[in-house]
Design an enzyme around this catalytic site. Structure first.
Site, PDB file in Angstrom:
ATOM      1  N   ASP A  61      -6.168  -3.212  11.508  1.00 62.52           N
ATOM      2  CA  ASP A  61      -5.004  -2.337  11.571  1.00 62.52           C
ATOM      3  C   ASP A  61      -4.826  -1.858  13.007  1.00 62.52           C
ATOM      4  O   ASP A  61      -5.775  -1.887  13.808  1.00 62.52           O
ATOM      5  CB  ASP A  61      -5.208  -1.140  10.634  1.00 62.52           C
ATOM      6  CG  ASP A  61      -3.923  -0.382  10.335  1.00 62.52           C
ATOM      7  OD1 ASP A  61      -2.846  -0.813  10.781  1.00 62.52           O
ATOM      8  OD2 ASP A  61      -3.999   0.664   9.647  1.00 62.52           O
ATOM      9  N   CYS A  99       0.827  -1.207   0.000  1.00 58.25           N
ATOM     10  CA  CYS A  99       0.000   0.000   0.000  1.00 58.25           C
ATOM     11  C   CYS A  99       0.864   1.260   0.000  1.00 58.25           C
ATOM     12  O   CYS A  99       2.017   1.249   0.418  1.00 58.25           O
ATOM     13  CB  CYS A  99      -0.907   0.003   1.229  1.00 58.25           C
ATOM     14  SG  CYS A  99      -2.268   1.187   1.096  1.00 58.25           S
TER      15      CYS A  99
END
Length: 223
Positions: free
Chosen positions: A131, A8
């Protein structure tokens, strides 16, 4: 089932090409101005063309409105929206209906109480991304390089596919996968030499480690 690897926060043609060449399954592009990985729509368009269906294009947004998502659709035509803000279940449903794309909802985790939102999101999202919860004074919700307690997911009963993120790097992802039994890993700061600056060798090392950890787990399950 193969492990999904997502790189990412890619922002240059060179590092994107490294991720694609090394076999990333998903490549993430950030559209959130406070992030050092934020892309302009023009750059997003160019990088999106470079992908050429070699991986899934993921657009990361944070509490974006419809106009912003419209612009991202036009520029990147993402395969998946990664919603990293405080989007409600109803907002997820609206985005899926309006844009016709799968959505991956990021769920910040610090304690077991953070998992209480899962039933609602799981009813609408196509994938969950766990996360680390950002500190209260943080200017952005992710990409901060800190892991969460993976043992919080140890007895998780979630029928939806899920990935883990937050503080992952080549040396700890095998342990993260062992504990969480996640079907995918997502890395950003863990393959950077400085915030927003991806390191090609670190990208390749991370993907190699992910593939090796999956091979090792399959061997142990056969035994």
């Amino acid at each position: 089932m193969s492990l999904l690897v997502k790189i990412c926060g890619l922002s240059t043609p060179e590092t994107l090409e490294t991720a694609l060449g090394a076999g990333a399954d998903m490549v993430g592009f950030v559209f959130f101005p406070p992030s050092p990985r934020h892309l302009s729509l023009e750059l997003g368009r160019d990088l999106g063309r470079q992908v050429q269906r070699r991986a899934l294009k993921v657009a990361l947004t944070v509490d974006a409105d419809d106009a912003t998502l419209d612009n991202i659709m036009d520029a990147l035509s993402p395969d998946i929206f990664q919603l990293h803000g405080k989007e409600s279940v109803a907002r997820l449903r609206d985005i899926k209906h309006r844009f016709g794309r799968p959505v991956m909802k990021a769920v910040p985790v610090a304690t077991s109480a953070d998992l209480a939102v899962l039933p609602g999101y799981a009813a609408v999202a196509d994938r969950i991304l766990f996360d680390a919860r950002a500190p209260k004074d943080a200017t952005r919700p992710g990409g901060l390089g800190e892991p969460f307690d993976w043992h919080l997911l140890e007895n998780l009963d979630l029928k939806l596919p899920y990935m883990v993120s937050g503080g992952l790097h080549a040396d700890n992802l095998a342990e993260a996968l062992r504990v969480t039994r996640a079907g995918g890993v997502d890395v950003s700061s863990g393959v950077e030499s400085a915030p927003g600056l991806k390191d090609p060798e670190m990208i390749k090392a991370f993907i190699r480690a992910a593939r090796a950890s999956k091979d090792a787990s399959q061997e142990s399950s056969v035994r």
